[in-house]
Write a protein that holds these residues in place. Structure first.
Motif, PDB file in Angstrom:
ATOM      1  N   MET A  75       5.771   2.348   5.363  1.00 17.08           N
ATOM      2  CA  MET A  75       4.950   3.544   5.580  1.00 17.08           C
ATOM      3  C   MET A  75       5.745   4.613   6.332  1.00 17.08           C
ATOM      4  O   MET A  75       5.690   5.803   5.999  1.00 17.08           O
ATOM      5  N   LEU A  76       6.506   4.197   7.338  1.00 17.30           N
ATOM      6  CA  LEU A  76       7.345   5.152   8.072  1.00 17.30           C
ATOM      7  C   LEU A  76       8.371   5.816   7.169  1.00 17.30           C
ATOM      8  O   LEU A  76       8.663   7.008   7.304  1.00 17.30           O
ATOM      9  N   LYS A  77       8.922   5.052   6.249  1.00 12.39           N
ATOM     10  CA  LYS A  77       9.905   5.599   5.316  1.00 12.39           C
ATOM     11  C   LYS A  77       9.296   6.729   4.499  1.00 12.39           C
ATOM     12  O   LYS A  77       9.930   7.764   4.266  1.00 12.39           O
ATOM     13  N   LYS A  78       8.046   6.540   4.063  1.00 17.89           N
ATOM     14  CA  LYS A  78       7.344   7.582   3.328  1.00 17.89           C
ATOM     15  C   LYS A  78       7.145   8.821   4.201  1.00 17.89           C
ATOM     16  O   LYS A  78       7.319   9.957   3.758  1.00 17.89           O
ATOM     17  N   ALA A  79       6.756   8.597   5.459  1.00 12.30           N
ATOM     18  CA  ALA A  79       6.524   9.715   6.371  1.00 12.30           C
ATOM     19  C   ALA A  79       7.816  10.480   6.645  1.00 12.30           C
ATOM     20  O   ALA A  79       7.841  11.718   6.603  1.00 12.30           O
ATOM     21  N   ARG A  80       8.886   9.757   6.936  1.00 17.27           N
ATOM     22  CA  ARG A  80      10.168  10.413   7.224  1.00 17.27           C
ATOM     23  C   ARG A  80      10.619  11.285   6.057  1.00 17.27           C
ATOM     24  O   ARG A  80      11.168  12.377   6.253  1.00 17.27           O
ATOM     25  N   ALA A  81      10.398  10.810   4.837  1.00 21.15           N
ATOM     26  CA  ALA A  81      10.831  11.548   3.651  1.00 21.15           C
ATOM     27  C   ALA A  81      10.110  12.889   3.524  1.00 21.15           C
ATOM     28  O   ALA A  81      10.659  13.852   2.968  1.00 21.15           O
ATOM     29  N   LYS A  82       8.901  12.969   4.056  1.00 21.09           N
ATOM     30  CA  LYS A  82       8.134  14.216   3.973  1.00 21.09           C
ATOM     31  C   LYS A  82       8.605  15.246   4.995  1.00 21.09           C
ATOM     32  O   LYS A  82       8.396  16.438   4.817  1.00 21.09           O
ATOM     33  N   GLY A 101       0.130   4.761  14.639  1.00 20.19           N
ATOM     34  CA  GLY A 101      -0.190   4.353  13.280  1.00 20.19           C
ATOM     35  C   GLY A 101      -0.144   5.529  12.337  1.00 20.19           C
ATOM     36  O   GLY A 101      -1.096   5.803  11.609  1.00 20.19           O
ATOM     37  N   VAL A 102       0.984   6.236  12.328  1.00 16.75           N
ATOM     38  CA  VAL A 102       1.091   7.491  11.572  1.00 16.75           C
ATOM     39  C   VAL A 102       1.077   7.275  10.066  1.00 16.75           C
ATOM     40  O   VAL A 102       0.796   8.185   9.297  1.00 16.75           O
ATOM     41  N   GLY A 103       1.362   6.037   9.626  1.00 20.21           N
ATOM     42  CA  GLY A 103       1.333   5.753   8.194  1.00 20.21           C
ATOM     43  C   GLY A 103       2.315   6.605   7.408  1.00 20.21           C
ATOM     44  O   GLY A 103       3.484   6.739   7.782  1.00 20.21           O
ATOM     45  N   THR A 104       1.846   7.220   6.341  1.00 21.82           N
ATOM     46  CA  THR A 104       2.706   8.062   5.500  1.00 21.82           C
ATOM     47  C   THR A 104       2.796   9.495   6.003  1.00 21.82           C
ATOM     48  O   THR A 104       3.354  10.351   5.338  1.00 21.82           O
ATOM     49  N   GLY A 105       2.224   9.751   7.171  1.00 21.79           N
ATOM     50  CA  GLY A 105       2.288  11.100   7.736  1.00 21.79           C
ATOM     51  C   GLY A 105       1.222  12.042   7.212  1.00 21.79           C
ATOM     52  O   GLY A 105       1.360  13.265   7.329  1.00 21.79           O
ATOM     53  N   ALA A 106       0.126  11.500   6.676  1.00 18.59           N
ATOM     54  CA  ALA A 106      -0.929  12.346   6.111  1.00 18.59           C
ATOM     55  C   ALA A 106      -1.498  13.316   7.147  1.00 18.59           C
ATOM     56  O   ALA A 106      -1.782  14.478   6.825  1.00 18.59           O
ATOM     57  N   TRP A 151       0.802  -1.216   0.000  1.00 18.48           N
ATOM     58  CA  TRP A 151       0.000   0.000   0.000  1.00 18.48           C
ATOM     59  C   TRP A 151       0.846   1.282   0.000  1.00 18.48           C
ATOM     60  O   TRP A 151       0.400   2.325  -0.496  1.00 18.48           O
ATOM     61  N   SER A 152       2.030   1.229   0.586  1.00 17.62           N
ATOM     62  CA  SER A 152       2.789   2.462   0.852  1.00 17.62           C
ATOM     63  C   SER A 152       3.010   3.357  -0.379  1.00 17.62           C
ATOM     64  O   SER A 152       2.905   4.585  -0.258  1.00 17.62           O
ATOM     65  N   PRO A 153       3.303   2.818  -1.580  1.00 21.77           N
ATOM     66  CA  PRO A 153       3.533   3.720  -2.719  1.00 21.77           C
ATOM     67  C   PRO A 153       2.282   4.465  -3.187  1.00 21.77           C
ATOM     68  O   PRO A 153       2.395   5.525  -3.820  1.00 21.77           O
ATOM     69  N   ILE A 154       1.095   3.914  -2.903  1.00 26.75           N
ATOM     70  CA  ILE A 154      -0.132   4.521  -3.430  1.00 26.75           C
ATOM     71  C   ILE A 154      -1.068   5.025  -2.330  1.00 26.75           C
ATOM     72  O   ILE A 154      -2.141   5.547  -2.623  1.00 26.75           O
ATOM     73  N   TYR A 155      -0.676   4.875  -1.078  1.00 25.28           N
ATOM     74  CA  TYR A 155      -1.570   5.198   0.036  1.00 25.28           C
ATOM     75  C   TYR A 155      -2.073   6.641  -0.043  1.00 25.28           C
ATOM     76  O   TYR A 155      -3.276   6.898   0.094  1.00 25.28           O
TER      77      TYR A 155
END
Length: 212
Positions: free
Chosen positions: A75-82, A49-54, A13-17
């Protein structure tokens, strides 16, 4: 659902969440939820459960003491990148078994997490455990509408949807019943999809509440 499966499914899910759950109705719902909150600089805030940081995109994160956890590394990797330049502390952690001490946070936020974890009651109990006595838990999630059960159609779909990493059959009133000696509901606000998604603000019962 179990943690191993959730780790695998949210890797997918992480690339399209964000394209699915941080746009349209979901984006508007997140905006509404966080337009109702008023954080203060001296508060310790936990996103479970922060997910992608939305959700983090909806607040002034640079001036707050925020810890954000998720079980999914991807998902954390996506959030950290933001939030590379933000002081937010991102940790890989099971929401059902947190390593924080008791009464550690002023505000605990659980956005679309109780419907994802294998044991929603265990997760809620952990959120209550790490919350300070005068703190609040802010929940944004999908639940069975009040005084209604799942339709036969949704009952049939529920096992398949759980394989996709979420549960449409979580009953908040049942969760409350299991924890009514330790929590009270401050607000319960329908957010979208005919009351399926709700914003619920919880606080711990104190000695005065219990004596009433």
């Amino acid at each position: 659902m179990n943690n191993l499966w959730n780790g695998l499914i949210y890797k997918t899910w992480s690339p399209i969440y964000d394209r699915l759950f941080n746009t349209g109705h979901f984006l508007n719902a997140r905006k509404e939820v966080f337009s109702r909150t008023d954080f203060h600089n001296n508060q310790k805030i936990l996103f479970v459960g922060v997910g992608t940081g939305a959700d983090l995109e909806r607040i002034n994160h640079k001036e707050l003491d925020i810890t954000a956890i998720d079980y999914s590394y991807d998902m954390l990797k996506k959030a950290r990148a933001k939030f590379i330049e933000s002081p937010i502390q991102f940790l890989k952690m099971d929401a059902q078994d947190m390593s924080f001490s008791d009464s550690h946070f002023d505000v605990v936020i659980g956005s679309l997490v109780l419907s994802v974890v294998p044991d929603s009651d265990k997760c809620l109990k952990e959120m209550l455990r790490v919350l300070k006595p005068i703190g609040e838990i802010i929940i944004f999630d999908k639940f069975i509408p009040k005084d209604k059960g799942l339709s036969p159609y949704k009952k049939a779909l529920r096992p398949l949807i759980k394989l996709l990493g979420t549960d449409i059959g979580v009953n908040f009133e049942e969760l409350y019943g299991k924890n009514k000696d330790t929590l009270t509901v401050k607000e319960d606000i329908p957010i979208m999809f005919n009351d399926m998604y709700r914003m619920i603000i919880i606080r711990k019962l104190n000695s005065e509440d219990k004596s009433l």
